[in-house]
Design a protein around this motif. Structure first.
Motif, PDB file in Angstrom:
ATOM      1  N   ILE A   1      -7.648  -2.716  -3.787  1.00 34.03           N
ATOM      2  CA  ILE A   1      -8.172  -1.876  -2.688  1.00 34.03           C
ATOM      3  C   ILE A   1      -7.023  -1.011  -2.474  1.00 34.03           C
ATOM      4  O   ILE A   1      -7.498   0.377  -2.575  1.00 34.03           O
ATOM      5  CB  ILE A   1      -8.330  -2.695  -1.591  1.00 34.03           C
ATOM      6  CG1 ILE A   1      -9.250  -3.873  -2.048  1.00 34.03           C
ATOM      7  CG2 ILE A   1      -8.617  -1.874  -0.340  1.00 34.03           C
ATOM      8  CD1 ILE A   1      -9.434  -4.864  -0.593  1.00 34.03           C
ATOM      9  N   HIS A   2      -5.607  -1.230  -2.607  1.00 33.04           N
ATOM     10  CA  HIS A   2      -4.881  -0.040  -2.332  1.00 33.04           C
ATOM     11  C   HIS A   2      -4.817   0.998  -3.468  1.00 33.04           C
ATOM     12  O   HIS A   2      -4.733   2.317  -3.246  1.00 33.04           O
ATOM     13  CB  HIS A   2      -3.325  -0.583  -2.220  1.00 33.04           C
ATOM     14  CG  HIS A   2      -3.122  -1.713  -1.322  1.00 33.04           C
ATOM     15  ND1 HIS A   2      -3.748  -1.919   0.014  1.00 33.04           N
ATOM     16  CD2 HIS A   2      -2.326  -2.757  -1.416  1.00 33.04           C
ATOM     17  CE1 HIS A   2      -3.151  -2.960   0.413  1.00 33.04           C
ATOM     18  NE2 HIS A   2      -2.283  -3.414  -0.289  1.00 33.04           N
ATOM     19  N   THR A   3      -4.964   0.433  -4.736  1.00 28.69           N
ATOM     20  CA  THR A   3      -5.078   1.443  -5.730  1.00 28.69           C
ATOM     21  C   THR A   3      -6.188   2.489  -5.676  1.00 28.69           C
ATOM     22  O   THR A   3      -6.120   3.609  -5.743  1.00 28.69           O
ATOM     23  CB  THR A   3      -4.689   0.919  -7.064  1.00 28.69           C
ATOM     24  OG1 THR A   3      -5.939  -0.018  -7.343  1.00 28.69           O
ATOM     25  CG2 THR A   3      -3.633   0.328  -7.429  1.00 28.69           C
TER      26      THR A   3
ATOM     27  N   ALA B   1      -3.097 -11.006  -2.062  1.00 32.74           N
ATOM     28  CA  ALA B   1      -2.403  -9.691  -2.022  1.00 32.74           C
ATOM     29  C   ALA B   1      -2.292  -9.106  -3.241  1.00 32.74           C
ATOM     30  O   ALA B   1      -2.468  -7.838  -3.491  1.00 32.74           O
ATOM     31  CB  ALA B   1      -1.058  -9.867  -1.556  1.00 32.74           C
ATOM     32  N   VAL B   2      -1.837  -9.784  -4.416  1.00 24.91           N
ATOM     33  CA  VAL B   2      -1.640  -9.169  -5.821  1.00 24.91           C
ATOM     34  C   VAL B   2      -2.993  -9.083  -6.475  1.00 24.91           C
ATOM     35  O   VAL B   2      -3.087  -7.886  -7.196  1.00 24.91           O
ATOM     36  CB  VAL B   2      -0.605  -9.911  -6.380  1.00 24.91           C
ATOM     37  CG1 VAL B   2      -0.306  -9.273  -8.146  1.00 24.91           C
ATOM     38  CG2 VAL B   2       0.842 -10.002  -5.856  1.00 24.91           C
ATOM     39  N   ASN B   3      -3.861 -10.229  -6.474  1.00 29.40           N
ATOM     40  CA  ASN B   3      -5.250 -10.070  -7.209  1.00 29.40           C
ATOM     41  C   ASN B   3      -6.140  -9.396  -6.575  1.00 29.40           C
ATOM     42  O   ASN B   3      -7.026  -8.757  -7.172  1.00 29.40           O
ATOM     43  CB  ASN B   3      -5.592 -11.544  -7.319  1.00 29.40           C
ATOM     44  CG  ASN B   3      -4.521 -12.216  -8.515  1.00 29.40           C
ATOM     45  OD1 ASN B   3      -3.565 -11.618  -8.924  1.00 29.40           O
ATOM     46  ND2 ASN B   3      -4.864 -13.467  -8.654  1.00 29.40           N
TER      47      ASN B   3
ATOM     48  N   ALA C   1       0.854  -1.194   0.032  1.00 28.09           N
ATOM     49  CA  ALA C   1      -0.142   0.013  -0.031  1.00 28.09           C
ATOM     50  C   ALA C   1       1.071   1.392   0.033  1.00 28.09           C
ATOM     51  O   ALA C   1       0.691   2.266  -0.570  1.00 28.09           O
ATOM     52  CB  ALA C   1      -0.743   0.032   1.436  1.00 28.09           C
ATOM     53  N   ALA C   2       1.975   1.187   0.738  1.00 28.28           N
ATOM     54  CA  ALA C   2       2.844   2.453   0.819  1.00 28.28           C
ATOM     55  C   ALA C   2       3.435   2.663  -0.617  1.00 28.28           C
ATOM     56  O   ALA C   2       3.539   3.708  -0.833  1.00 28.28           O
ATOM     57  CB  ALA C   2       3.992   2.262   1.753  1.00 28.28           C
TER      58      ALA C   2
END
Ligand code: NAP
Length: 261
Positions: A121-123, A114-116, A69-70
């Motif tokens: 969510i992060h972006t 985490a990738v899929n 996320a960072a």
């Protein structure tokens, strides 16, 4: 092609290869400025950005593991500083994970998710503040027909589950963001030629896979990355503002529910 998107800034995750690369090229053809995200392919991303700039387009290569996320926040800040406010986000980065109940193990599963899933969510969280403030945004998530739950490619269980989650979150995020002028849709490709599908196979293995999947599709073939990019561009267009919470299947009629005789 008329350049209608001169005021659009797009971020395409995993934009250096495959479907992401075709999407970058499609957006550039429309006149958009594009940030090409990469993780393991810095040279490919830089070469593509150079090629676009040499042809008079606007593009930068921006590194980030989208599961972090960072790193995603830093990537969005850099993109907006160099290209301007992001109006289009394409969550294309994705990985496969060939596992069964026998071979499942927690680290592989966590990385897959985490990738899929988490990356999406992060972006979205990183760009949505600006999109809300401007009252405009287009988010397109790359799902898969595997996420529809009616395909059965061996060893694809957990990948399929992540893509089902992409579909559900696409619709739920559309509900949350719609009142702010932001559409959220997904494209669900069928088998498409890329490193993910062709890359690790011999020519003979690839031809056998193409033959077996071609038989399943109404159009009698597998897809090309440019054909997925066309669907992404349709949903990302400024004119697509009344289309949201949709999962657009682009699979040549493989998962058509009609039956194949
Ligand atoms: P690909 O050629 O293997 O490309 C995958 C892309 O994802 C690469 O650009 C890669 O960038 C990026 N990526 C992977 N992990 C990343 C990470 N942690 N951070 C940032 N970028 C990351 O596969 P593709 O077929 O084009 O796949 C694109 C999307 O389409 C995926 O979401 C995939 O699940 C989906 N899809 C593909 C098919 C198909 O048949 N090809 C069918 C349905 C859905 P780097 O090389 O820089 O790491």
């Amino acid at each position: 092609m008329t350049k209608q998107w001169a005021d659009q800034v797009a971020l395409v995750t995993g934009g250096a290869r495959g479907i992401g690369r075709a999407t970058v090229q499609r957006f550039v053809a429309q006149g958009a400025a594009v940030a090409i995200n990469y993780s393991a392919s810095p040279e490919k991303a830089a070469a593509l950005a150079d090629e676009i700039r040499a042809a008079g387009g606007r593009a930068i290569a921006v590194g980030a593991d989208v599961a972090d996320a960072a790193a995603v926040n830093a990537m969005v800040s850099r993109t907006e500083a160099e290209l301007g406010p992001i109006s289009i986000l394409v969550n294309n980065a994705g990985i496969g994970w060939p596992a069964t109940l026998e071979t499942w193990e927690p680290a592989g599963y966590a990385r897959l998710r985490a990738v899929n899933v988490d990356a999406m969510i992060h972006t979205i969280r990183a760009v949505m503040g600006g999109m809300k403030a401007r009252g405009f945004g287009r988010v397109v998530n790359i799902s898969s027909v595997a996420g529809h739950g009616n395909t059965g490619f061996v060893g694809n269980h957990f990948y399929a589950a992540t893509k089902a989650e992409v579909n559900i979150l696409t619709r739920r995020f559309a509900i949350e963001l719609g009142p702010h002028g932001i559409t959220v849709n997904a494209v669900a490709p069928g088998l498409t030629r890329s490193d993910m599908t062709q890359g690790k196979r011999s020519d003979a293995e690839w031809q056998a896979l193409v033959a077996s999947f071609s038989k399943l599709a109404i159009m009698g073939r597998v897809g090309e990355p440019e054909e997925i990019a066309n669907a992404v561009a349709f949903l990302a267009a400024p004119e697509a503002g009344f289309i949201t919470a949709q999962v657009l299947t682009v699979d040549g009629g493989r998962t058509d529910y009609i039956g194949h005789g």
